[in-house]
Design an enzyme around this catalytic site. Structure first.
Site, PDB file in Angstrom:
ATOM      1  N   ASP A 193     -15.821  -2.973 -19.135  1.00 26.48           N
ATOM      2  CA  ASP A 193     -17.126  -3.634 -19.146  1.00 26.48           C
ATOM      3  C   ASP A 193     -17.898  -3.142 -20.364  1.00 26.48           C
ATOM      4  OD1 ASP A 193     -20.038  -4.075 -18.481  1.00 26.48           O
ATOM      5  OD2 ASP A 193     -19.167  -4.891 -16.649  1.00 26.48           O
ATOM      6  N   ILE A 194     -18.584  -4.033 -21.068  1.00 28.21           N
ATOM      7  CA  ILE A 194     -19.309  -3.604 -22.273  1.00 28.21           C
ATOM      8  C   ILE A 194     -20.587  -2.837 -21.941  1.00 28.21           C
ATOM      9  CG2 ILE A 194     -18.350  -5.388 -23.763  1.00 28.21           C
ATOM     10  CD1 ILE A 194     -21.044  -6.877 -23.515  1.00 28.21           C
ATOM     11  N   HIS A 226     -15.037 -12.742 -12.011  1.00 21.19           N
ATOM     12  CA  HIS A 226     -14.584 -11.421 -12.435  1.00 21.19           C
ATOM     13  C   HIS A 226     -14.870 -10.379 -11.356  1.00 21.19           C
ATOM     14  CE1 HIS A 226     -18.708 -11.932 -14.021  1.00 21.19           C
ATOM     15  NE2 HIS A 226     -18.846 -10.624 -13.929  1.00 21.19           N
ATOM     16  N   LEU A 227     -13.933  -9.460 -11.248  1.00 20.23           N
ATOM     17  CA  LEU A 227     -14.032  -8.349 -10.302  1.00 20.23           C
ATOM     18  C   LEU A 227     -14.484  -7.110 -11.058  1.00 20.23           C
ATOM     19  CD1 LEU A 227     -13.346  -6.969  -7.504  1.00 20.23           C
ATOM     20  CD2 LEU A 227     -11.091  -6.504  -8.492  1.00 20.23           C
ATOM     21  N   HIS A 228     -15.557  -6.479 -10.587  1.00 22.55           N
ATOM     22  CA  HIS A 228     -15.996  -5.194 -11.145  1.00 22.55           C
ATOM     23  C   HIS A 228     -15.203  -4.090 -10.453  1.00 22.55           C
ATOM     24  CE1 HIS A 228     -19.580  -6.371 -13.491  1.00 22.55           C
ATOM     25  NE2 HIS A 228     -19.572  -7.403 -12.672  1.00 22.55           N
TER      26      HIS A 228
END
Length: 159
Positions: free
Chosen positions: A38-39, A107-109
């Site tokens: 993740d950015i 999207h999955l974190h």
């Protein structure tokens, strides 16, 4: 329910998944999924697992996507293991749902250790809230949803 439409060619996650973004380092990839950092990490290990096929959000999912959701979580956990995370009780996996998404691509974190999630961003990753759905919660919600149906149940806690 109307969803803002995103052109696949304009979707940053589609670009990343199809090796068209030179700045993002792919950590793991297979024929269906891709994982990268993740950015804006909220924990020491914060990754995103996305399907290569463009799927707008968790609202787009139905019971036919059950295996996809499970494979996304499996890849996330595998990446954590490969990155040296051994305490699988101190992780957090989940999906944001609109309007709490910053990119209109499912999207999955994947966060670890969850005990070290930044206090400034923790509210974004609280399980069983409308903002953040765990894998189990999302699977429960899509279990009885046909490809054209409406979500019939929820596991979101009242605040």
């Amino acid at each position: 329910m109307s969803e803002k439409k995103t052109k696949v060619e304009d979707c940053i996650f589609c670009l990343i998944a199809n090796d068209q973004d030179k700045e993002t380092e792919i950590i793991k990839k297979n024929t269906e999924l891709v994982c990268f950092r993740d950015i804006f990490p909220a924990a020491p290990h914060h990754y995103l697992v996305v399907p290569i096929q463009h799927i707008h959000s968790c609202y787009s999912l139905h019971r036919g996507h059950t295996g996809l959701v499970k494979r996304m979580a499996e890849m996330g956990k595998a990446v954590l293991h490969e990155q040296g995370i051994t305490d699988m009780n101190d992780i957090r996996l989940g999906f944001h749902q609109p309007p709490y998404t910053s990119v209109d691509h499912l999207h999955l974190h994947v966060l670890a250790p969850s005990s070290q999630i930044s206090e400034y961003t923790e509210y974004k990753f609280l399980p069983q809230t409308y903002r953040f759905l765990t894998e189990e919660c999302l699977l429960k919600r899509i279990k009885n949803k046909s490809s054209t149906g409406v979500l019939l149940e929820s596991c979101i806690l009242s605040l």
